[in-house]
Write a protein that holds these residues in place. Structure first.
Motif, PDB file in Angstrom:
ATOM      1  N   VAL A  69       0.824  -1.212   0.000  1.00  0.00           N
ATOM      2  CA  VAL A  69       0.000   0.000   0.000  1.00  0.00           C
ATOM      3  C   VAL A  69       0.857   1.261   0.000  1.00  0.00           C
ATOM      4  O   VAL A  69       0.590   2.209  -0.736  1.00  0.00           O
ATOM      5  N   HIS A  70       1.924   1.254   0.805  1.00  0.00           N
ATOM      6  CA  HIS A  70       2.660   2.502   1.051  1.00  0.00           C
ATOM      7  C   HIS A  70       4.119   2.443   0.617  1.00  0.00           C
ATOM      8  O   HIS A  70       4.982   3.051   1.253  1.00  0.00           O
ATOM      9  N   ALA A  71       4.403   1.761  -0.475  1.00  0.00           N
ATOM     10  CA  ALA A  71       5.782   1.715  -0.972  1.00  0.00           C
ATOM     11  C   ALA A  71       6.286   3.102  -1.341  1.00  0.00           C
ATOM     12  O   ALA A  71       7.491   3.360  -1.317  1.00  0.00           O
ATOM     13  N   ALA A  72       5.378   4.015  -1.682  1.00  0.00           N
ATOM     14  CA  ALA A  72       5.783   5.369  -2.079  1.00  0.00           C
ATOM     15  C   ALA A  72       6.174   6.226  -0.891  1.00  0.00           C
ATOM     16  O   ALA A  72       6.831   7.254  -1.062  1.00  0.00           O
ATOM     17  N   ASP A  73       5.791   5.825   0.308  1.00  0.00           N
ATOM     18  CA  ASP A  73       6.130   6.585   1.517  1.00  0.00           C
ATOM     19  C   ASP A  73       7.599   6.349   1.841  1.00  0.00           C
ATOM     20  O   ASP A  73       8.014   5.223   2.112  1.00  0.00           O
ATOM     21  N   ILE A  74       8.396   7.394   1.846  1.00  0.00           N
ATOM     22  CA  ILE A  74       9.837   7.248   2.033  1.00  0.00           C
ATOM     23  C   ILE A  74      10.174   6.633   3.382  1.00  0.00           C
ATOM     24  O   ILE A  74      11.138   5.867   3.501  1.00  0.00           O
ATOM     25  N   THR A  75       9.381   6.928   4.402  1.00  0.00           N
ATOM     26  CA  THR A  75       9.632   6.354   5.726  1.00  0.00           C
ATOM     27  C   THR A  75       9.400   4.850   5.703  1.00  0.00           C
ATOM     28  O   THR A  75      10.213   4.077   6.223  1.00  0.00           O
ATOM     29  N   VAL A  76       8.300   4.427   5.097  1.00  0.00           N
ATOM     30  CA  VAL A  76       7.999   2.997   4.986  1.00  0.00           C
ATOM     31  C   VAL A  76       9.066   2.309   4.134  1.00  0.00           C
ATOM     32  O   VAL A  76       9.557   1.226   4.483  1.00  0.00           O
ATOM     33  N   PHE A  77       9.425   2.939   3.032  1.00  0.00           N
ATOM     34  CA  PHE A  77      10.414   2.345   2.133  1.00  0.00           C
ATOM     35  C   PHE A  77      11.768   2.180   2.829  1.00  0.00           C
ATOM     36  O   PHE A  77      12.430   1.149   2.686  1.00  0.00           O
ATOM     37  N   ASN A  78      12.182   3.169   3.597  1.00  0.00           N
ATOM     38  CA  ASN A  78      13.453   3.068   4.319  1.00  0.00           C
ATOM     39  C   ASN A  78      13.407   1.984   5.382  1.00  0.00           C
ATOM     40  O   ASN A  78      14.385   1.262   5.581  1.00  0.00           O
ATOM     41  N   ARG A  79      12.261   1.853   6.059  1.00  0.00           N
ATOM     42  CA  ARG A  79      12.135   0.786   7.062  1.00  0.00           C
ATOM     43  C   ARG A  79      12.203  -0.581   6.398  1.00  0.00           C
ATOM     44  O   ARG A  79      12.761  -1.524   6.957  1.00  0.00           O
ATOM     45  N   ALA A  80      11.625  -0.681   5.221  1.00  0.00           N
ATOM     46  CA  ALA A  80      11.682  -1.948   4.487  1.00  0.00           C
ATOM     47  C   ALA A  80      13.117  -2.281   4.107  1.00  0.00           C
ATOM     48  O   ALA A  80      13.550  -3.439   4.192  1.00  0.00           O
ATOM     49  N   THR A  81      13.875  -1.287   3.685  1.00  0.00           N
ATOM     50  CA  THR A  81      15.279  -1.502   3.332  1.00  0.00           C
ATOM     51  C   THR A  81      16.091  -1.915   4.546  1.00  0.00           C
ATOM     52  O   THR A  81      16.943  -2.818   4.476  1.00  0.00           O
ATOM     53  N   GLU A  82      15.836  -1.279   5.681  1.00  0.00           N
ATOM     54  CA  GLU A  82      16.536  -1.637   6.919  1.00  0.00           C
ATOM     55  C   GLU A  82      16.186  -3.061   7.349  1.00  0.00           C
ATOM     56  O   GLU A  82      17.056  -3.810   7.816  1.00  0.00           O
ATOM     57  N   LEU A  83      14.922  -3.439   7.183  1.00  0.00           N
ATOM     58  CA  LEU A  83      14.506  -4.795   7.539  1.00  0.00           C
ATOM     59  C   LEU A  83      15.179  -5.819   6.639  1.00  0.00           C
ATOM     60  O   LEU A  83      15.577  -6.900   7.096  1.00  0.00           O
ATOM     61  N   LYS A  84      15.309  -5.493   5.369  1.00  0.00           N
ATOM     62  CA  LYS A  84      16.021  -6.398   4.454  1.00  0.00           C
ATOM     63  C   LYS A  84      17.451  -6.616   4.934  1.00  0.00           C
ATOM     64  O   LYS A  84      17.952  -7.753   4.961  1.00  0.00           O
ATOM     65  N   ASP A  85      18.128  -5.537   5.324  1.00  0.00           N
ATOM     66  CA  ASP A  85      19.499  -5.653   5.831  1.00  0.00           C
ATOM     67  C   ASP A  85      19.538  -6.490   7.106  1.00  0.00           C
ATOM     68  O   ASP A  85      20.472  -7.265   7.320  1.00  0.00           O
ATOM     69  N   GLN A  86      18.527  -6.317   7.942  1.00  0.00           N
ATOM     70  CA  GLN A  86      18.445  -7.103   9.179  1.00  0.00           C
ATOM     71  C   GLN A  86      18.308  -8.591   8.858  1.00  0.00           C
ATOM     72  O   GLN A  86      18.951  -9.439   9.489  1.00  0.00           O
ATOM     73  N   LEU A  87      17.492  -8.910   7.869  1.00  0.00           N
ATOM     74  CA  LEU A  87      17.341 -10.310   7.448  1.00  0.00           C
ATOM     75  C   LEU A  87      18.673 -10.861   6.944  1.00  0.00           C
ATOM     76  O   LEU A  87      18.982 -12.041   7.142  1.00  0.00           O
ATOM     77  N   GLY A  88      19.459 -10.019   6.305  1.00  0.00           N
ATOM     78  CA  GLY A  88      20.750 -10.453   5.785  1.00  0.00           C
ATOM     79  C   GLY A  88      21.740 -10.811   6.874  1.00  0.00           C
ATOM     80  O   GLY A  88      22.691 -11.557   6.624  1.00  0.00           O
ATOM     81  N   ARG A  89      21.532 -10.299   8.089  1.00  0.00           N
ATOM     82  CA  ARG A  89      22.419 -10.619   9.217  1.00  0.00           C
ATOM     83  C   ARG A  89      21.901 -11.771  10.056  1.00  0.00           C
ATOM     84  O   ARG A  89      22.621 -12.299  10.910  1.00  0.00           O
ATOM     85  N   CYS A  90      20.653 -12.149   9.829  1.00  0.00           N
ATOM     86  CA  CYS A  90      20.014 -13.185  10.650  1.00  0.00           C
ATOM     87  C   CYS A  90      20.382 -14.581  10.158  1.00  0.00           C
ATOM     88  O   CYS A  90      20.452 -14.837   8.954  1.00  0.00           O
ATOM     89  N   THR A  91      20.637 -15.503  11.102  1.00  0.00           N
ATOM     90  CA  THR A  91      20.956 -16.891  10.729  1.00  0.00           C
ATOM     91  C   THR A  91      19.839 -17.859  11.091  1.00  0.00           C
ATOM     92  O   THR A  91      20.029 -19.071  11.040  1.00  0.00           O
ATOM     93  N   GLU A  92      18.655 -17.318  11.467  1.00  0.00           N
ATOM     94  CA  GLU A  92      17.517 -18.192  11.752  1.00  0.00           C
ATOM     95  C   GLU A  92      17.135 -18.950  10.483  1.00  0.00           C
ATOM     96  O   GLU A  92      17.314 -18.460   9.354  1.00  0.00           O
ATOM     97  N   GLU A  93      16.602 -20.134  10.669  1.00  0.00           N
ATOM     98  CA  GLU A  93      16.148 -20.920   9.527  1.00  0.00           C
ATOM     99  C   GLU A  93      15.069 -20.155   8.762  1.00  0.00           C
ATOM    100  O   GLU A  93      14.101 -19.683   9.339  1.00  0.00           O
TER     101      GLU A  93
END
Length: 544
Positions: free
Chosen positions: A146-170
């Motif tokens: 819904v809110h991909a155009a919102d820069i705040t939401v988009f930045n949080r999504a990018t940060e979450l992606k980076d967080q997933l990249g550091r996670c070793t959970e299955e």
């Protein structure tokens, strides 16, 4: 002898004080005695380095961190002037690691003890790693849709992606790839095959294939708006209300009530609407409490509260020049205009254009002009009045869009007079002509410096409980300004169907089409365009 020793001691003490002030570690030789000083006896004394910490404390005994997250714990050191290097260690590097600058990275759920050590003291903090990152990923992808155009939401999504990249959970690797491939559509690097592969491989986190595809679609729409000065979205017939005063279980009012969502009709597409600069719909119904209607075969009435469908979905303007805005006489139309105005939704009606200003390139005006040719001929004073209106509003910094309600219902090819009229509108200064009324898609023509989309078909159409021609689209016009001249530089489409039931049953909720289904709608538009002189031969879309 005593006097000599005392003098030497004073000199040595002065030297020691100087060196200590310079933070220099020294080893000195001193002899102490009354009268029997032995110059050969040596005593080593280590002076304490003033930079060593004497006490360390963490601000908390325990820290809870989501897997993949990072934290720098607050550590106080006494004395504050201490500058020694602190050594950081983890009791379980597989759960949480720590850098020598004190940044802790949580890898997987579990517990670890982080120790900060100096020469004379140390401190510990317990790290509890949780795995709520999966729930966050599910919610974030839904929010992106819904809110991909919102820069705040988009930045949080990018940060979450980076967080997933550091996670070793299955399953973290699969979710990282999914997030990465969804976000790639915001930069033009999206790959549909890779995205579908990630969707198939994602762990079960309460996320549907559709939600992932809608998030990618919203990211693609975001990219298109970012790459252009502005983008305007147009959709066809939207009818929210009772059909001939009926309110049966399968009709719009009942379906809307049961949905529990104020924006239900546009819930699958509002991510595209939020990602543009302006969204315009053909509102083919009346919003009033009046029940006295014209004597006609079909009449549609909705509640004034239905304006929330528009405002909550980022639909900023509607066209009222159609054959149903007067179903409940002029009083019903006036009620509709009043409801729209109170909700902050602009409208255009016949000789009353609406102007929407975009704060770009020093200010670009989007002028929406409209006219209904249902039962009205395009000739004489009607023709002259419309063309003069276009000329009046066209200026260097204005983009003029003409919404026309015209043509023959169910006809897939426009009539010759429509092509003549559309071209005359472009010649008079219109940048884009957008048509509706046939309830089916028609082709698109590129003429001179403008475009003519002859019919967008139905969109969220409450006039029928079933659909026979479900293909529709969101037409997106790209706005640019070159040397101070604003214009429509190109168009694209989001292929859709009018119902998301995947059957002929109309749930009044259009949904984007993907893969082969999306290409089939695009091919349909191109096929219809080929039947028009000057019809377009290609049409950009996300390809998701």
């Amino acid at each position: 002898m005593l006097r000599e020793t005392t003098g030497r001691s004073a000199i040595i003490i002065l030297l020691i004080m100087t060196l200590v002030a310079m933070n220099i570690m020294i080893t000195i030789q001193l002899g102490y005695g009354s009268c029997d000083y032995d110059e050969n006896r040596e005593t080593s004394i280590l002076m304490m380095d003033a930079t060593h910490a004497q006490q360390m404390n963490f601000s908390a005994d325990t820290l809870t961190v989501a897997a993949g997250g990072q934290v720098v714990p607050m550590l106080t050191v006494e004395p504050q002037s201490s500058t020694e290097t602190i050594v950081w260690t983890s009791s379980d590097e597989s759960v949480a690691g720590v850098t020598q600058s004190g940044t802790i990275t949580a890898y997987r759920s579990g517990e670890a003890v982080i120790t900060a050590s100096g020469k004379n003291c140390s401190a510990t903090v317990n790290i509890v790693v949780t795995s709520d990152i999966f729930a966050k990923t599910s919610e974030m992808i839904k929010e992106l849709s819904v809110h991909a155009a919102d820069i705040t939401v988009f930045n949080r999504a990018t940060e979450l992606k980076d967080q997933l990249g550091r996670c070793t959970e299955e399953g973290a690797v699969q979710l990282f790839e999914l997030m990465d491939r969804i976000l790639a559509f915001s930069t033009g690097n999206g790959d549909s095959a890779l995205l579908l592969s990630s969707i198939s491989a994602m762990p079960n986190i309460g996320l549907s294939r559709e939600e992932c595809l809608l998030a990618a679609t919203a990211c693609s729409a975001r990219r298109e708006t970012v790459e252009n000065m502005a983008v305007i979205s147009f959709v066809g017939d939207c009818t929210f209300g009772r059909f001939n005063e009926q309110d049966q279980a399968n009709q719009f009012p009942a379906v809307y009530r049961l949905s529990g969502s104020e924006t239900y009709p546009f819930d699958k597409v509002k991510g595209v609407f939020y990602a543009d600069s302006l969204t315009v719909a053909n509102l083919e119904c009346v919003l009033t409490q009046r029940t006295e209607h014209r004597d006609k075969s079909f009449f549609f009435r909705g509640d004034a509260a239905y304006t929330k469908i528009l405002t909550g979905s980022s639909v900023e303007a509607v066209n009222l020049s159609n054959n149903h805005s007067g179903d409940y006489y002029d009083t019903g139309r006036n009620d509709t205009m009043s409801a729209l105005s109170q909700a902050g939704v602009k409208y255009c009606y016949n000789n009353t254009p609406c102007v929407y200003e975009l704060p770009i390139a020093g200010g670009i005006k989007i002028v929406l002009i409209s006219y209904s040719f249902v039962g009205v001929e395009y000739s004489g004073d009607v023709r002259d009045s419309l063309l003069n209106l276009i000329r009046t509003y066209k200026s260097d910094n204005a983009v003029v869009v003409v919404n026309v309600h015209w043509g023959v219902e169910r006809a897939v090819v426009p009539e010759r007079w429509q092509q003549t009229a559309g071209r005359e509108m472009i010649d008079s200064g219109a940048d884009l002509v957008v048509g509706h009324h046939p309830h089916v898609l028609q082709g698109i023509e590129r003429y001179s410096s403008g475009y003519i989309a002859y019919s967008l078909g139905n969109f969220s159409f409450g006039g029928n409980a079933s659909v026979t021609s479900p293909e529709t689209m969101i037409l997106r016009a790209k706005i640019t300004s070159v040397n101070g001249m604003a214009s429509v530089s190109g168009i694209s489409a989001v292929p859709c169907k009018t119902t998301s039931t995947k059957t002929a049953s109309n749930n009044y909720q259009p949904i984007p089409q993907f893969g082969a289904d999306g290409q089939a709608v695009i091919n349909r538009i191109l096929s219809l365009s080929s039947q028009i002189d000057g019809g377009i031969t290609e049409l950009s879309w996300s390809g998701i």
